[in-house]
Design a protein around this motif. Structure first.
Motif, mmCIF file in Angstrom:
data_model
loop_
_atom_site.group_PDB
_atom_site.id
_atom_site.type_symbol
_atom_site.label_atom_id
_atom_site.label_comp_id
_atom_site.label_asym_id
_atom_site.label_seq_id
_atom_site.Cartn_x
_atom_site.Cartn_y
_atom_site.Cartn_z
ATOM 1 N N TRP A 55 35.088 11.759 13.523
ATOM 2 C CA TRP A 55 35.545 10.639 14.047
ATOM 3 C C TRP A 55 34.275 9.578 13.849
ATOM 4 N N PRO A 56 34.369 8.448 13.168
ATOM 5 C CA PRO A 56 33.646 7.444 12.964
ATOM 6 C C PRO A 56 32.753 7.202 13.959
ATOM 7 N N ARG A 57 31.200 6.890 13.895
ATOM 8 C CA ARG A 57 30.291 6.654 15.055
ATOM 9 C C ARG A 57 30.580 5.248 15.839
ATOM 10 N N GLU A 58 31.033 4.388 14.999
ATOM 11 C CA GLU A 58 31.395 3.025 15.508
ATOM 12 C C GLU A 58 32.656 2.801 16.690
ATOM 13 N N GLN A 59 33.498 4.025 16.331
ATOM 14 C CA GLN A 59 34.948 3.832 16.989
ATOM 15 C C GLN A 59 34.814 4.316 18.484
ATOM 16 N N PRO A 60 35.571 3.828 19.295
ATOM 17 C CA PRO A 60 35.422 4.061 20.774
ATOM 18 C C PRO A 60 35.916 5.469 21.042
ATOM 19 N N ILE A 61 35.392 6.228 22.134
ATOM 20 C CA ILE A 61 35.757 7.362 22.735
ATOM 21 C C ILE A 61 35.821 7.469 24.047
ATOM 22 N N VAL A 62 36.764 7.991 24.572
ATOM 23 C CA VAL A 62 36.850 8.131 26.106
ATOM 24 C C VAL A 62 36.671 9.578 26.393
ATOM 25 N N THR A 63 35.939 9.955 27.422
ATOM 26 C CA THR A 63 35.776 11.332 27.913
ATOM 27 C C THR A 63 36.260 11.297 29.294
ATOM 28 N N MET A 64 37.022 12.736 29.407
ATOM 29 C CA MET A 64 37.694 12.896 30.593
ATOM 30 C C MET A 64 37.436 14.133 31.071
ATOM 31 N N CYS A 65 37.215 14.428 32.456
ATOM 32 C CA CYS A 65 37.061 15.600 33.106
ATOM 33 C C CYS A 65 38.079 15.756 34.104
ATOM 34 N N ALA A 66 38.175 16.900 34.967
ATOM 35 C CA ALA A 66 38.551 17.059 36.499
ATOM 36 C C ALA A 66 37.478 17.560 37.286
ATOM 37 N N LEU B 135 39.609 7.711 20.784
ATOM 38 C CA LEU B 135 39.744 9.192 20.769
ATOM 39 C C LEU B 135 39.330 9.633 22.028
ATOM 40 N N LEU B 136 40.519 10.265 22.903
ATOM 41 C CA LEU B 136 40.502 10.906 23.946
ATOM 42 C C LEU B 136 39.803 12.405 24.025
ATOM 43 N N LEU B 137 38.754 12.546 24.683
ATOM 44 C CA LEU B 137 38.291 13.826 24.853
ATOM 45 C C LEU B 137 38.564 14.583 26.118
ATOM 46 N N ASP B 138 39.352 15.490 26.087
ATOM 47 C CA ASP B 138 39.608 16.409 27.214
ATOM 48 C C ASP B 138 38.744 17.435 27.639
ATOM 49 N N LEU B 139 38.134 17.386 28.384
ATOM 50 C CA LEU B 139 37.071 18.177 28.924
ATOM 51 C C LEU B 139 37.274 19.126 30.017
ATOM 52 N N ARG B 140 38.504 19.279 30.419
ATOM 53 C CA ARG B 140 38.899 20.086 31.453
ATOM 54 C C ARG B 140 38.739 21.591 31.436
ATOM 55 N N SER B 141 38.622 22.413 32.330
ATOM 56 C CA SER B 141 38.420 23.686 31.751
ATOM 57 C C SER B 141 39.729 24.464 31.148
ATOM 58 N N LYS C 197 37.273 6.664 34.751
ATOM 59 C CA LYS C 197 36.787 6.500 35.956
ATOM 60 C C LYS C 197 38.157 7.273 36.900
ATOM 61 N N GLY C 198 37.551 8.269 37.706
ATOM 62 C CA GLY C 198 38.595 9.076 38.688
ATOM 63 C C GLY C 198 39.156 10.515 37.550
ATOM 64 N N GLY C 199 38.719 10.823 36.462
ATOM 65 C CA GLY C 199 39.139 11.759 35.788
ATOM 66 C C GLY C 199 40.576 11.978 35.702
ATOM 67 N N LEU D 210 38.268 25.912 42.788
ATOM 68 C CA LEU D 210 37.212 25.777 42.154
ATOM 69 C C LEU D 210 36.486 24.278 42.468
ATOM 70 N N SER D 211 37.669 23.433 42.201
ATOM 71 C CA SER D 211 37.358 21.785 42.449
ATOM 72 C C SER D 211 37.004 21.749 43.848
ATOM 73 N N GLY D 212 37.474 22.338 44.788
ATOM 74 C CA GLY D 212 37.106 22.266 46.173
ATOM 75 C C GLY D 212 35.558 22.843 46.412
ATOM 76 N N LEU D 213 35.406 24.194 46.093
ATOM 77 C CA LEU D 213 34.010 24.531 45.897
ATOM 78 C C LEU D 213 32.913 23.480 45.359
ATOM 79 N N CYS D 214 33.542 22.885 44.224
ATOM 80 C CA CYS D 214 32.251 21.942 43.697
ATOM 81 C C CYS D 214 32.420 20.753 44.547
ATOM 82 N N ARG D 215 33.332 20.244 45.031
ATOM 83 C CA ARG D 215 33.175 19.193 46.074
ATOM 84 C C ARG D 215 32.296 19.420 47.106
ATOM 85 N N LEU D 216 32.225 20.480 47.461
ATOM 86 C CA LEU D 216 31.330 20.908 48.570
ATOM 87 C C LEU D 216 29.812 20.867 48.275
ATOM 88 N N SER D 217 29.474 21.139 46.834
ATOM 89 C CA SER D 217 28.260 21.052 46.394
ATOM 90 C C SER D 217 27.567 19.529 46.523
#
Length: 310
Positions: free
Chosen positions: A260-271, A226-232, A297-299, A81-88
């Motif tokens: 989670w307090p709105r002023e606290q840092p959040i990091v989002t991560m995906c693949a 707070l680290l949000l893991d957005l992987r499938s 950066k780099g997921g 799936l990741s390969g197909l999406c990279r071709l997009s």
């Protein structure tokens, strides 16, 4: 070069094989449109027998290609799936979003996949990566192919007089040049649209990111983000969850950050290629009032490299 009358004669003479090869190539992912061929083939069908043979050929080709993609997804998992999406051209169309659609629709997603541009190729490997039972997969894929190809063939037969008149007019006035020009214009329009989508995404992606090393240091501090893991779901099941991270769906972000307090840092991560889902989630959370949200950066691959440098 053959003119349109010769092309029409070729389809009429070998319609079943032309339909089979055309549909097979499209469903394997090549930019070879099959609907025009199905329309012309339907307009040339003299009765239910030839039309039925064309439909059977189209369904057989479609299911065969879907089965190959299903096997690829079952064997190689999210990497296909990741390969197909990279071709997009548009990296925002990534694994997480396509899989979320598949999970939401279930078996019906395979039935409607042929009618959704860009989803037809990725649905079968998603089904394989999620270990959908093969009999149910083949049944749903066959039903979807039958509706899609049958509708195009029926439309061609219903509009046979108009289609034949259009083919004859093009053959008289421009032969294949008109077809080539029309196809070139359609391809150019599609390419411009995709490049515009990519440009728009690159503008959205031009926001501050956090590097994996910065994230490692921040998580070890007294006030970790707070680290949000957005992987499938398929990828999490295959590679395991990340310690300390909170799983999240980009469509239901408030469920993940409500406490989670709105002023606290959040990091989002995906693949995703271009960190597409992480960028999208960062923008959504920013619009909801969370002031310190940055994508990784780099997921996931960069995260693995930072935590397992060997």
């Amino acid at each position: 070069m053959m003119d349109l009358s010769q092309i029409t004669e070729a389809i009429q003479r070998d319609a079943v094989w032309v339909v089979f090869v055309n549909v097979l190539l499209q469903q394997l992912g090549l930019p070879v449109p099959a609907v025009p061929t199905l329309l012309v083939a339907g307009s040339l069908a003299a009765g239910s027998g030839p039309a039925g043979a064309m439909l059977a050929a189209a369904v057989a080709a479609s299911v065969a290609a879907d089965w190959l993609w299903y096997l690829a997804g079952r064997i190689f998992g999210y990497r296909v799936l990741s390969g197909l999406c990279r071709l997009s051209i548009n990296p925002a169309s990534c694994v997480t979003q396509t899989e979320a659609r598949f999970v939401r629709w279930g078996l019906w997603s395979l039935v409607v996949a042929k009618f959704v541009p860009g989803f037809s190729t990725v649905a079968p490997p998603i089904a394989g990566s999620l270990r959908m039972p093969l009999p149910g997969f083949l049944l749903a894929a066959g039903a979807g192919a039958g509706l899609w190809a049958g509708g195009a063939i029926l439309a061609g037969w219903w509009l046979r007089d108009e289609l034949q008149e259009a083919l004859a007019a093009m053959n008289r006035h421009g032969r294949t040049v008109i077809v080539i020009v029309a196809l070139a214009l359609a391809l150019a329009g599609w390419l411009v649209w995709k490049l515009w989508q990519r440009h728009r995404f690159e503008r959205l992606a031009a926001i501050p990111h956090v590097t994996p090393l910065e994230l490692v240091e921040a998580l070890a501090s007294e006030a970790p983000p707070l680290l949000l893991d957005l992987r499938s779901a398929a990828m999490v099941a295959e590679t395991g969850p990340i310690a300390g991270a909170r799983g999240a769906d980009v469509e239901k972000l408030m469920d993940a950050v409500r406490d989670w307090p709105r002023e606290q840092p959040i990091v989002t991560m995906c693949a995703c290629p271009g960190d597409a889902t992480a960028v999208r989630a960062a923008h959504v959370l920013g619009e909801l009032g969370y002031a310190a949200v940055r994508p990784l950066k780099g997921g996931y691959e960069a995260w693995l490299a930072a935590n397992h440098p060997a």
